[in-house]
Design a protein around this motif. Sequence first.
Motif, PDB file in Angstrom:
ATOM      1  N   UNK A 185       0.815  -1.220   0.000  1.00 25.41           N
ATOM      2  CA  UNK A 185       0.000   0.000   0.000  1.00 25.41           C
ATOM      3  C   UNK A 185       0.845   1.264   0.000  1.00 25.41           C
ATOM      4  N   UNK A 186       2.159   1.134   0.137  1.00 25.89           N
ATOM      5  CA  UNK A 186       3.003   2.322   0.134  1.00 25.89           C
ATOM      6  C   UNK A 186       4.468   1.965  -0.051  1.00 25.89           C
ATOM      7  N   UNK A 187       5.200   2.825  -0.761  1.00 24.18           N
ATOM      8  CA  UNK A 187       6.637   2.652  -0.958  1.00 24.18           C
ATOM      9  C   UNK A 187       7.307   4.008  -0.792  1.00 24.18           C
ATOM     10  N   UNK A 188       8.409   4.033  -0.045  1.00 21.29           N
ATOM     11  CA  UNK A 188       9.232   5.238   0.101  1.00 21.29           C
ATOM     12  C   UNK A 188      10.621   4.930  -0.437  1.00 21.29           C
ATOM     13  N   UNK A 189      11.186   5.850  -1.203  1.00 21.94           N
ATOM     14  CA  UNK A 189      12.516   5.667  -1.784  1.00 21.94           C
ATOM     15  C   UNK A 189      13.361   6.885  -1.442  1.00 21.94           C
TER      16      UNK A 189
END
Length: 249
Positions: A210-214
Motif C-alpha cells: 500500500x506504500x513505498x518510500x525511496x
Amino acid sequence: MNRRILTAGRAVLLGLLLAATGVSAQVVIEVHDATSWREIHNARIELANAPRHGGIALTSEEGRATLDGVRAGMWTLRVQALGYETRELRVEVLPDTTTFVRVDLAAAPVALDSLAVTTDPISPRLLDHGFYDRSATNVGYFYDAERLQRIAGGGLLTNKLRYLQRVRIRRVGRRRIIMIGRTCRPVFYLDGQYIRGIPLDDMIRADVVVGVEIYDQPQFIPKHFRLAAGRAGIAGPDCGVIAIWTRYA
C-alpha cells in the motif's frame, strides 16, 4: 494550557494574524453533518496552506481529529469527507493553546449513474506510520496505493518496483537485485522493520503493498530508518533506503 472554543459558522474565525513566534500549539476539530448533526467519521483534515506544519489527520468515530505541533499564526483548514462538500476556513492558532473548531459539512450526494467518483483516498495505516508527514517534506519518492495501482507490473514485487523512480532491477543469473540508480544497493524495510537476506519476491506479493518510500541520498534518509538500522545491528544506510508498507502494517 489555555483552552478556547471557536465556532466555524463564518469563513474567518479571527482576522488578526499573530506575530510569528515559532511556538507550536494544538488544534482539535470536530466534524458534523450540517443537517442531522451526527458526527462524521474518517473526514480528512489538513492545513491546506502549510501541510508540513501540523500534517494530516482523519476524524475518529466521534468525529474528532487533532493536529499537534501547529505553529502559532493564521492557517487555512481544509475539511473533506466522501458525500459532503469540502470546506475551507481560516483559523488563528495562539501559542501554547488548544484551539477547538467545529465544522458542519453540507451533503453533496455522489451521482451514481455516471460512476465517476473522485476522491482523495488516504490510508489510515500509512497515516499512523508517518508516511504522509514524510511525503510532505518533498524529500525522496513516495507511492501510496492509488499511485501504485496506476503503475504497470504485478505479481512479483520486483515487477512493480522496476517502474518506480530511481529503482533499477539487475539480473544475476536467476536472482533479481534491486538497485537505486546504477551503483546503490539500498537498505530495505518492510512495515518499518529492517530486513535482509531474503528476496522480496519470496516474502510478499505486489498486490498487498500500500506504500513505498525511496530515498536516494543518505543525508535525506529519515532518522526513523537510521535508528531501526542501528537496532538491527548494522552501521546504517550507506547510500539509500527503500521502505515498503503493506496492508498488514
